[in-house]
Structures are given as C-alpha cells and as structure tokens.
Scaffold this motif. Structure first.
Motif, short mmCIF file in Angstrom:
data_model
loop_
_atom_site.label_atom_id
_atom_site.label_comp_id
_atom_site.label_asym_id
_atom_site.label_seq_id
_atom_site.Cartn_x
_atom_site.Cartn_y
_atom_site.Cartn_z
N GLY A 211 -17.56 20.99 25.79
CA GLY A 211 -17.96 20.62 24.83
C GLY A 211 -18.84 21.30 23.73
N GLY A 212 -19.19 20.93 22.49
CA GLY A 212 -19.81 21.64 21.42
C GLY A 212 -20.44 20.64 20.50
N ILE A 213 -21.69 21.39 20.00
CA ILE A 213 -22.32 20.73 19.00
C ILE A 213 -21.68 20.37 17.59
N GLY A 267 -28.29 22.94 29.32
CA GLY A 267 -28.16 24.37 29.74
C GLY A 267 -28.50 25.46 28.80
N ILE A 268 -28.79 24.87 27.44
CA ILE A 268 -28.91 25.83 26.55
C ILE A 268 -30.45 25.36 25.75
N ALA A 269 -31.12 26.44 25.84
CA ALA A 269 -32.64 26.34 25.36
C ALA A 269 -32.66 25.80 23.96
N ARG A 270 -32.01 26.58 23.11
CA ARG A 270 -31.78 25.98 21.67
C ARG A 270 -30.58 25.84 21.27
N PRO A 271 -30.09 24.61 21.48
CA PRO A 271 -28.67 24.44 21.03
C PRO A 271 -28.18 24.55 19.47
N GLY A 343 -19.92 16.78 16.82
CA GLY A 343 -20.08 17.40 18.19
C GLY A 343 -19.12 16.62 19.09
N HIS A 344 -18.87 17.26 20.32
CA HIS A 344 -17.80 16.72 21.06
C HIS A 344 -18.19 17.08 22.58
N ALA A 372 -21.36 23.23 28.28
CA ALA A 372 -21.10 23.11 26.89
C ALA A 372 -21.71 24.22 26.06
N ILE A 373 -21.51 24.45 24.45
CA ILE A 373 -21.86 25.59 24.03
C ILE A 373 -22.55 25.19 22.69
N GLY A 374 -23.40 26.08 22.15
CA GLY A 374 -24.06 25.68 20.84
C GLY A 374 -23.26 26.18 19.83
N ALA A 375 -21.93 25.88 19.90
CA ALA A 375 -20.97 25.99 18.50
C ALA A 375 -19.78 24.90 18.84
N THR A 376 -18.73 25.08 18.31
CA THR A 376 -17.62 24.30 18.27
C THR A 376 -16.12 24.74 18.69
#
Length: 434
Positions: A211-213, A267-271, A343-344, A372-376
């Motif tokens: 997923g992503g933000i 798992g992401i400090a600052r998504p 987001g998803h 997941a990732i801090g992107a899309t």
C-alpha cells in the motif's frame, strides 16, 4: 490440483521449474537489451510515444495481441483522478493480451512515464543507458522500466518452457502519467481493463508492496509588487514571503506525522512528507518579480480524502500570514496541479499477498517482506475504486527520481523467476481461494 507453485500438470515440479528458470536465464540478455531501448526513450510527461512503441514491439514479439487504449480528457474531471498535465491526444496506453476472455484473469501493470532528469547534474546523458557492476543506470531504469523487463522476462520464460501453464487471460498494461496523476491507469480501469488480480511491477527490492499513503500536488502562488531593483525597498518581493510558507508547510508535516498512526505504515518513521519540489520567480536579477510560485507534494493519511487534504494544507498555508504581514494582506492562491491520490492498502494476509510471497519463497528460498510505502502506486485505483486486489512487486533499484538512477540486473532475473511461479500458480487455481 498440482503441487503449490507448479507451472502445469503432468511433470515433476522440480524438472519443470528447472526448465522455466533455464529459459528465463537464456532470455535475460534479450530482456536487458529491451530495457536499454526503453530507457533510451526519454518518456517524460507528454513524450511517452516512443517508449510505448518500444513496449508494443516487445509485446508483439512475445506473441501478445497488442492494442492501444486512448485516455479521454474527461478522465481528469475530479478526484481521485489527478489534474491532467497535457492533452491526451496521441498519448495512449498500450495493452498486450494472451487468451482474451480466459479465466482467471491476471493483469500486469507498469508505467512508461519517467520524471525529468536534471541532465546537467548527471555524469553522462541520463537517457543513454550504462551497464556497470551488475547495474543498469539511466533515468527510468529503476522507476519503473526495469519492472517491464522483469514482467516480460517472466512471460517469455513461461511461453518458452511451459506454454500450457498460461491457461487464463494474461494482460500486460503500459500506462502513462503514473508519476503525476495516475490517469492512465484510471482510464484503462474505466474502459474495463481489469482482472481477478493485478501485479504492479514497481521497484520494490523484491519485497511485496501492499500500500501507499495519499498524495496531493498543489501550487502556491504568491503575488508581489514588481519594480526596478533601485526601488526594491518600496516594492514587494514575493520571494521574501517564501520562508513563511516553508515554515507553515514544515509545521503541517509535523502535525501529520505526530497524529494517530496508521498500522499499515508502522514501519515508516515519517510516512507523510510535505516536499517543496519547485520554486519559480522572476526573470532578471535587477527586477523585483511580480510573482513567486511553489510546487509542493503533500503526503497525507489514508483516512483523508484528497479534498480534505487540500482543505487542511490550505488552512495551514493560510496561517503563514500570522508572521508575514504581506501574506496576511494578500493571501496566496492555492490550486491542485497533479496527484489527487487516495491512500490504499491490501491486507498483509490477503490471498494475493500470500500467493506472491509463496512464489518468491519458492524461487529464492527467502521470505519477502510485506510492507507499505510513504508514496503511492497505481494499485490504489484497483483497490479503492474497482474492488480488484492489487499489490506491487518488482526489482531492486537505487537513486530513483535522483542522479544515477539504476536497476540491479540480477534482481530482474530473480524477480522474473518468482513472478513466473506466481503466474503459473494463479492460472492453476492455487492462489485465488475456492
């Protein structure tokens, strides 16, 4: 049903997979040469045609039936579509298909567009691919043309070694504008190009990306009072108000990341990064510019809609007037300019994630991370708007969107072996629950 991960019926699993792996390894150099041709096409937004032609030729060579899909201008009408960057005339998606109408149906998705390269900062032409120490360098090599090579190498290996494994509909979709709107994929979805599952071949370091933000693009326009530099003290230079805007954006980013945490991004400090990506003002050092414009990418939580994100960031920018009298008297104009992406997230235990993880384990002997990732990615449309399970899986890359972007060639081969196992298991009924 055959053993889990087998490519077909009637032969020992190990022998058949040895044949597929050998076919993939034998075709690897051809896949790398295709990747070089693809990277050599500078397919920035509005200039995707040459790269799409390269993709279409390779799909045809591999025996897929190829069609072009127009992207209607009206696709960009409202969120979650992005704000169109240019006319879509002459900028089609490209679709290749095997066994149209077959069941089950699997869709492989990739985007052919790349971000600009800041060519003057590269040691060599960013659109001239260079191989060195097992990596292929060039703009778009990692994000995400290497994924095209991986996906088509998997298909080539199956077609060569066990064509009987490809019993359902397999589609390969090459889209435009993923890097700024996602409208290429959205248009294809609206045209009915879907499936029972979707694999988006983004660079994931061979992990399973779930997923992503949310992502929003905005433009902030600050008006000033232009003049000759001799009278700058009596004019108003909008550049001097940029720091107040930047402080407001930094504060907004802190609020985003200090809020209630989304377990999907644990798992992401600052998504949620708020990134000022462009600043434009003036055309002459001895003139006071009349306008300054910032282009900003705003990451935001899954719980927000794009419209809510726009309202909240606009309010934060408006508060910059508290420490800048000019902004208080002449508030900046704020408008959306590209992404209006929700987001998803696919649940980590979903059958699609389980199936891809098993295939990776079978090919490599290691368990991939699920994250997941801090992107899309374009997977959001399949999950959010069309009820189709989707995730991303692709090769190892470095320096994406930066100088020296590259993809690891060995990871293309490894990923192709894993994806081939997934495709075969999918068509053999081992992935979708009964």
């Amino acid at each position: 049903m055959t053993q889990s991960g087998s490519p077909g019926r009637g032969s020992p699993r190990s022998e058949r997979w040895a044949a597929v792996d050998a076919a993939i390894e034998a075709a690897a150099e051809t896949a790398f040469a295709f990747l070089e041709r693809l990277v050599a096409e500078p397919s920035t937004v509005g200039a995707e045609r040459g790269a799409q032609d390269v993709v279409a030729a390779e799909l045809t060579r591999l025996g897929l039936a190829v069609t072009e899909l127009a992207v209607p201008d009206e696709v960009a009408g409202a969120a979650p579509a992005g704000v169109a960057q240019a006319s879509y005339a002459g900028r089609p998606n490209v679709l290749g298909r095997l066994n149209p109408g077959g069941s089950p149906a699997l869709l492989l998705n990739g985007h052919v567009d790349v971000v600009p390269a800041e060519a003057a900062l590269w040691p060599s032409d960013p659109f001239t691919p260079v191989r060195s120490d097992g990596w292929l360098t060039g703009r778009g090599a990692g994000d995400m043309k290497g994924g095209f090579a991986l996906g088509l190498l998997a298909v080539a290996g199956l077609r060569q070694a066990v064509p009987e494994a490809l019993t359902g509909e397999l589609s390969f979709l090459s889209v435009i504008e993923e890097e700024c709107t996602g409208n290429g994929t959205l248009a294809a979805c609206q045209a009915g190009v879907l499936g029972d599952a979707v694999i988006v071949m983004e660079p994931t370091d061979l992990d399973v990306l779930l997923g992503g933000i949310g992502v929003l693009w905005i433009e902030i326009e600050i008006d000033g009072v232009p003049a000759h530099a001799e009278s700058a003290d009596r004019a108003r230079n909008p550049i001097r108000s940029v720091p107040a805007i930047l402080r407001a954006l930094a504060g907004f980013e802190d609020v985003l990341n200090d809020g209630d945490a989304d377990p999907a991004f644990a798992g992401i400090a600052r998504p949620y990064n708020v990134n000022p990506g462009t600043v434009r003002a003036g055309d002459w050092a001895s003139s006071v510019p009349g306008r300054a414009t910032l282009g900003v990418r705003v990451g935001f939580p899954r719980a927000w809609s794009p419209d809510e994100a726009f309202a909240r960031v606009s309010a934060a920018i408006g508060a910059a007037g508290a420490d800048d009298p000019w902004l208080a008297a002449s508030p900046p104009v704020i408008r959306p300019t590209g992404f209006r992406a929700e987001g998803h997230a696919l649940p980590a235990g979903h059958w699609l994630a389980e199936g891809m993880a098993r295939a990776h384990l079978a090919a490599t002997g290691t368990v991939p991370q699920r994250a997941a990732i801090g992107a899309t990615t374009d997977a959001r449309y399949y999950l959010n708007q069309f009820g189709t399970p989707a995730l991303a899986y692709g090769p190892r890359a470095r320096n994406i969107h930066a100088i020296g972007e590259a993809v690891e060639l060995a990871s293309i081969v490894t990923g192709a072996k894993a994806l081939a196992r997934f495709i075969a298991a999918f068509f053999d009924g081992e992935v979708i629950p009964a």
